[in-house]
Design an enzyme around this catalytic site. Structure first.
Site, short mmCIF file in Angstrom:
data_model
loop_
_atom_site.label_atom_id
_atom_site.label_comp_id
_atom_site.label_asym_id
_atom_site.label_seq_id
_atom_site.Cartn_x
_atom_site.Cartn_y
_atom_site.Cartn_z
CB CYS A 82 -0.98 -0.04 1.16
SG CYS A 82 -2.37 1.12 0.97
CG HIS A 192 -4.03 -3.96 2.37
ND1 HIS A 192 -3.18 -3.43 3.31
CD2 HIS A 192 -4.65 -2.92 1.76
CE1 HIS A 192 -3.29 -2.11 3.29
NE2 HIS A 192 -4.17 -1.78 2.36
CD GLU A 194 -2.07 -6.55 4.99
OE1 GLU A 194 -2.49 -5.40 5.20
OE2 GLU A 194 -1.38 -6.84 3.99
#
Length: 216
Positions: A82, A192, A194
């Site tokens: 990001c 993202h 994650e």
């Protein structure tokens, strides 16, 4: 010695990133750190980030981490997420702030006038949710991830590299924008991993084993 240092400059979803990396690399030494010396000694570097680019650059400098991140981007396996992608470029329209200048290009805001999809529906800014990622190059971090796999996005700005050859993937919203870049020891993404379930965990697992000199 630390295997993976997650850089903490006060702006990132650090716990989620750390937990995801611990899941895919349970035997690795993984630390979240704001200590430049720890970043310098770590084998691999992850730079997450959420929020506004001016705050990002101010906090990075304020925590004394700018030089350590610059050094890591030159010579270690480096994953930006990001804002960790956006900061690599020359400048951002968000606050007209200078980035790290590692990669030539700018960070642009999505155009409100262009936010119309093929069915004439108005799209929202920020771009938030799941979207397909279209791979444009073969890369070790894409191993085991199908082309057009979906990843999770939350952003209002996107990178516009001068050199299109560093684009590793693009996404449509509604027109194409670069959502991943790859150059030497650097891989960075707008989405993202994650928060992206299996595809994201696979990318993170690939990063923990990536040797840039034998990338392809």
């Amino acid at each position: 010695m630390t295997d993976i240092a997650i850089v903490d400059y006060g702006m990132g979803n650090l716990r989620s990133v750390s937990k995801a990396l611990e899941h895919v690399a349970p035997t690795a030494s993984i630390v979240v750190t704001s200590d430049p010396s720890v970043v310098q000694k770590a084998s691999r570097i992850v730079v997450p980030g959420q929020g506004a680019m001016p705050n990002c650059m101010r906090e990075l400098t304020g925590h004394g981490l700018k030089d350590a991140v610059l050094e890591a981007a030159r010579n270690k396996p480096f994953l930006g997420i990001c804002l960790g992608l956006q900061m690599l470029f020359d400048e951002s329209e968000e606050g007209n702030v200078k980035g790290l200048g590692i990669l030539p290009g700018k960070v642009r805001h999505f155009s409100h006038d262009a936010m119309i999809d093929s069915d004439k529906n108005k799209l929202k800014i920020p771009h938030m949710g799941w979207n397909q990622v279209h791979q444009t190059i073969q890369h070790a971090l894409w191993n085991g991830i199908s082309n057009d796999a979906r990843f999770y996005f939350v952003h209002s700005y996107y990178v516009e590299p001068v050199n299109s050859e560093i684009t590793a993937a693009y996404t449509l919203y509604p027109t194409p924008f670069t959502c991943a870049i790859a150059k030497d020891n650097i891989f960075a993404v707008q989405f993202h991993p994650e928060k992206s379930q299996l595809a994201g965990l696979t990318l993170l697992s690939n990063f923990t084993k990536w040797e840039p000199h034998s990338n392809r």
